[in-house]
Design a protein around this motif. Structure first.
Motif, PDB file in Angstrom:
ATOM      1  N   THR A 322     -12.345   1.181   0.218  1.00 33.29           N
ATOM      2  CA  THR A 322     -12.375   1.354  -1.185  1.00 33.29           C
ATOM      3  C   THR A 322     -10.884   2.015  -1.847  1.00 33.29           C
ATOM      4  O   THR A 322     -11.126   3.151  -1.184  1.00 33.29           O
ATOM      5  CB  THR A 322     -13.472   1.447  -1.867  1.00 33.29           C
ATOM      6  OG1 THR A 322     -14.165   3.023  -1.202  1.00 33.29           O
ATOM      7  CG2 THR A 322     -14.768   0.926  -1.333  1.00 33.29           C
ATOM      8  N   SER A 323     -10.388   2.144  -2.738  1.00 35.05           N
ATOM      9  CA  SER A 323      -9.432   2.549  -3.778  1.00 35.05           C
ATOM     10  C   SER A 323      -9.831   2.323  -4.804  1.00 35.05           C
ATOM     11  O   SER A 323     -10.190   1.374  -5.679  1.00 35.05           O
ATOM     12  CB  SER A 323      -8.511   1.162  -3.487  1.00 35.05           C
ATOM     13  OG  SER A 323      -7.398   2.362  -4.560  1.00 35.05           O
ATOM     14  N   THR A 325      -8.229   3.171  -8.768  1.00 32.46           N
ATOM     15  CA  THR A 325      -6.675   3.083  -9.628  1.00 32.46           C
ATOM     16  C   THR A 325      -7.966   3.600 -10.971  1.00 32.46           C
ATOM     17  O   THR A 325      -8.817   2.488 -11.796  1.00 32.46           O
ATOM     18  CB  THR A 325      -6.252   2.532  -9.630  1.00 32.46           C
ATOM     19  OG1 THR A 325      -6.455   2.285  -8.421  1.00 32.46           O
ATOM     20  CG2 THR A 325      -4.617   2.434 -10.175  1.00 32.46           C
ATOM     21  N   LYS A 342     -10.372   0.477 -11.777  1.00 32.62           N
ATOM     22  CA  LYS A 342     -10.658  -0.373 -11.519  1.00 32.62           C
ATOM     23  C   LYS A 342     -11.047   0.221  -9.858  1.00 32.62           C
ATOM     24  O   LYS A 342     -10.574   1.021 -10.022  1.00 32.62           O
ATOM     25  CB  LYS A 342      -9.332  -1.404 -10.697  1.00 32.62           C
ATOM     26  CG  LYS A 342      -8.567  -2.404 -12.098  1.00 32.62           C
ATOM     27  CD  LYS A 342      -9.202  -3.431 -12.017  1.00 32.62           C
ATOM     28  CE  LYS A 342      -9.020  -4.802 -12.902  1.00 32.62           C
ATOM     29  NZ  LYS A 342     -10.324  -5.658 -13.707  1.00 32.62           N
ATOM     30  N   GLU A 344     -10.722  -1.322  -5.929  1.00 31.04           N
ATOM     31  CA  GLU A 344     -11.071  -2.764  -5.171  1.00 31.04           C
ATOM     32  C   GLU A 344     -11.213  -2.145  -3.693  1.00 31.04           C
ATOM     33  O   GLU A 344     -11.150  -0.820  -3.330  1.00 31.04           O
ATOM     34  CB  GLU A 344      -9.217  -2.509  -4.990  1.00 31.04           C
ATOM     35  CG  GLU A 344      -8.844  -2.206  -6.060  1.00 31.04           C
ATOM     36  CD  GLU A 344      -7.187  -3.143  -6.074  1.00 31.04           C
ATOM     37  OE1 GLU A 344      -6.586  -3.725  -6.937  1.00 31.04           O
ATOM     38  OE2 GLU A 344      -6.595  -2.288  -5.683  1.00 31.04           O
ATOM     39  N   ILE A 346     -10.727  -3.070   0.269  1.00 28.59           N
ATOM     40  CA  ILE A 346      -9.329  -3.682   0.694  1.00 28.59           C
ATOM     41  C   ILE A 346      -9.721  -3.734   2.705  1.00 28.59           C
ATOM     42  O   ILE A 346     -10.313  -2.851   3.700  1.00 28.59           O
ATOM     43  CB  ILE A 346      -8.184  -2.299   0.274  1.00 28.59           C
ATOM     44  CG1 ILE A 346      -8.287  -1.999  -0.751  1.00 28.59           C
ATOM     45  CG2 ILE A 346      -6.529  -2.957   1.486  1.00 28.59           C
ATOM     46  CD1 ILE A 346      -6.769  -0.826  -1.327  1.00 28.59           C
ATOM     47  N   VAL A 351      -6.481  -7.152  -0.402  1.00 25.57           N
ATOM     48  CA  VAL A 351      -7.257  -6.841  -1.802  1.00 25.57           C
ATOM     49  C   VAL A 351      -8.159  -7.626  -1.579  1.00 25.57           C
ATOM     50  O   VAL A 351      -8.221  -9.083  -1.854  1.00 25.57           O
ATOM     51  CB  VAL A 351      -7.177  -6.307  -2.903  1.00 25.57           C
ATOM     52  CG1 VAL A 351      -8.825  -6.467  -4.158  1.00 25.57           C
ATOM     53  CG2 VAL A 351      -5.908  -5.343  -3.169  1.00 25.57           C
ATOM     54  N   HIS A 353     -12.108  -8.023  -3.018  1.00 23.96           N
ATOM     55  CA  HIS A 353     -12.945  -7.636  -4.081  1.00 23.96           C
ATOM     56  C   HIS A 353     -12.209  -6.499  -4.888  1.00 23.96           C
ATOM     57  O   HIS A 353     -12.282  -5.562  -4.434  1.00 23.96           O
ATOM     58  CB  HIS A 353     -14.413  -7.260  -3.721  1.00 23.96           C
ATOM     59  CG  HIS A 353     -15.398  -7.429  -4.625  1.00 23.96           C
ATOM     60  ND1 HIS A 353     -15.636  -8.997  -5.577  1.00 23.96           N
ATOM     61  CD2 HIS A 353     -15.894  -6.693  -5.369  1.00 23.96           C
ATOM     62  CE1 HIS A 353     -16.349  -8.306  -6.250  1.00 23.96           C
ATOM     63  NE2 HIS A 353     -16.740  -7.442  -6.658  1.00 23.96           N
ATOM     64  N   SER A 354     -12.615  -7.081  -6.219  1.00 20.30           N
ATOM     65  CA  SER A 354     -11.981  -5.630  -7.323  1.00 20.30           C
ATOM     66  C   SER A 354     -13.066  -6.276  -8.652  1.00 20.30           C
ATOM     67  O   SER A 354     -13.476  -7.249  -9.100  1.00 20.30           O
ATOM     68  CB  SER A 354     -11.052  -6.316  -7.808  1.00 20.30           C
ATOM     69  OG  SER A 354      -9.901  -4.728  -8.713  1.00 20.30           O
ATOM     70  N   ASP A 356     -14.012  -3.672 -12.629  1.00 20.52           N
ATOM     71  CA  ASP A 356     -14.175  -2.769 -13.392  1.00 20.52           C
ATOM     72  C   ASP A 356     -14.277  -1.335 -13.569  1.00 20.52           C
ATOM     73  O   ASP A 356     -15.348  -1.382 -13.362  1.00 20.52           O
ATOM     74  CB  ASP A 356     -13.685  -3.549 -14.917  1.00 20.52           C
ATOM     75  CG  ASP A 356     -13.007  -4.445 -15.191  1.00 20.52           C
ATOM     76  OD1 ASP A 356     -12.516  -4.681 -15.150  1.00 20.52           O
ATOM     77  OD2 ASP A 356     -14.070  -5.273 -16.002  1.00 20.52           O
TER      78      ASP A 356
END
Length: 385
Positions: A322-323, A325, A342, A344, A346, A351, A353-354, A356
């Protein structure tokens, strides 16, 4: 064999093993077409669709309609609008309702709880009408509640004309919509969901068995309901839990009572064998903190509005990272729930799935002095960044 050659062989062997492991993790066989008009398999926790066939096709739902009738009743209990021990006077209209029956008597008083059991276990059309009249005054008024609730749940391919599922023009639903409804039943009222696992109900000196054959065949199955009319064929919405993973399977238009049980079992077996769910983050958990310009305070906590859960083929979850941002230059005021970044998921630099990232609390605008000072700092920040 020298050291260099041995090293090359070891590298080749490791590469082959990695390739085989990757291939095995990604090898999920295509699910065959079921002997039914439409069907779906859904991961209950995430709502993710694992496999489906014509699942958005609008079809007569037969007594699966009663899932909505029962769901609204349980929500009315939770809201305090009705009580489980309230007495419901059986009208002539309810008593005369044709089809499957609980065998309630005209003019008698039956508790809300008993009517719920009669709807869910015995599929009583008379019980459905009686309870709808108690809640909304008439079946027609209750049907309006059904359609409003369907809209709120995102059941975009459903329209209800009655509370029973008796054949009627423009009365339809879909396998996907019924799965959405089943998910709401399971999680919005887990206490009364246990009714759906009961194998029999005794009322008016008559014992009727639950028609969901899977309750006898598979100990993992704990609900939900069956339906049948000549028009709809044999339908079923079922749910099972295994090793902490819950799946929902819905089948429309099978050819027999046995067939709908067999086809549903195929779906559940496939899902538990080849898929697994993983929770990355829980909703409202603080995942990050960020500076807020002109804010008082000058930091905002960030998290998710809902749990971040993905259901993937077994063996692939270990490849996911996961990331997080954050949006640049967050400036007050910020309302609770505002999107500020966001998250994300990965896999192999892609990516998959993303979602909010939202503000978990509100940040008010600070004093004039703070705003002026931050404006100067922001000017230099922009200049050098």
């Amino acid at each position: 064999m020298n050291i260099t050659t041995l090293a090359k062989h070891i590298c080749m062997l490791c590469s082959l093993m990695i390739t085989q492991l990757t291939w095995a993790a990604e090898m999920v066989p295509t699910f065959p077409q079921l002997a039914a008009k439409s069907w779906i398999l859904m991961d209950a926790v995430s709502g993710n669709v694992l496999v489906e066939g014509n699942s958005d096709q609008r079809l007569p739902p037969a007594s699966l309609t009663k899932l909505m009738t029962a769901y609204i009743a349980t929500m009315e209990i939770i809201r305090g609008q009705i009580g489980e021990n309230d007495k419901v006077t059986v009208s002539e209209n309810a008593w005369r309702t044709v089809g499957s029956r609980m065998f309630i008597k005209i003019g008698s008083q039956v508790t809300v709880s008993d009517l719920l059991h009669g709807i869910i276990i015995q599929s009583g059309n008379d019980a459905s009408v009686a309870l709808s009249e108690h809640i909304a005054g008439s079946e027609d008024a209750f049907v309006d509640l059904m359609n409003d609730t369907a809209g709120d749940l995102g059941m975009n391919n459903s329209n209800f004309i009655n509370t029973t599922g008796l054949p009627s023009q423009d009365h339809y639903s879909s396998a996907h919509d019924i799965a959405i409804l089943a998910r709401a039943i399971i999680y919005d009222d887990p206490v009364r969901y246990t009714i759906y696992s009961q194998k029999e109900f005794f009322w008016n000196n008559i014992k009727q068995l639950n028609r969901n054959l899977l309750l006898w065949r598979d100990k993992a199955v704990d609900g939900l309901k069956t339906g049948y009319t000549d028009e709809a064929g044999y339908c079923i919405a079922s749910s099972a839990i295994h090793d902490g993973q819950r799946l929902i399977a819905v089948v429309f238009g099978a050819n027999s009572e046995q067939a709908r049980a067999v086809e549903t079992q195929k779906l559940l077996t496939y899902g538990f064998h080849f898929f697994e769910a993983h929770t990355f983050y829980h909703k409202a958990t603080v995942l990050s903190r960020a500076k807020v310009w002109n804010g008082a305070p000058n930091q905002v906590t960030a998290g998710l509005a809902d749990n971040l859960i993905l259901t993937m083929p077994k063996g692939q979850l270990n490849n996911l990272v996961t990331s997080i941002t954050m949006n640049s230059q967050l400036i007050a005021p910020i309302a609770k729930g505002d999107v500020i970044g966001k998250v994300e998921v990965i896999s192999n630099n892609k990516v998959v799935h993303s979602v909010d990232l939202i503000a978990l609390d509100a940040i008010d605008k600070g004093s004039i002095f703070r705003c002026v000072w931050n404006k100067i700092n922001l000017l230099f920040y922009d200049l050098f960044n």
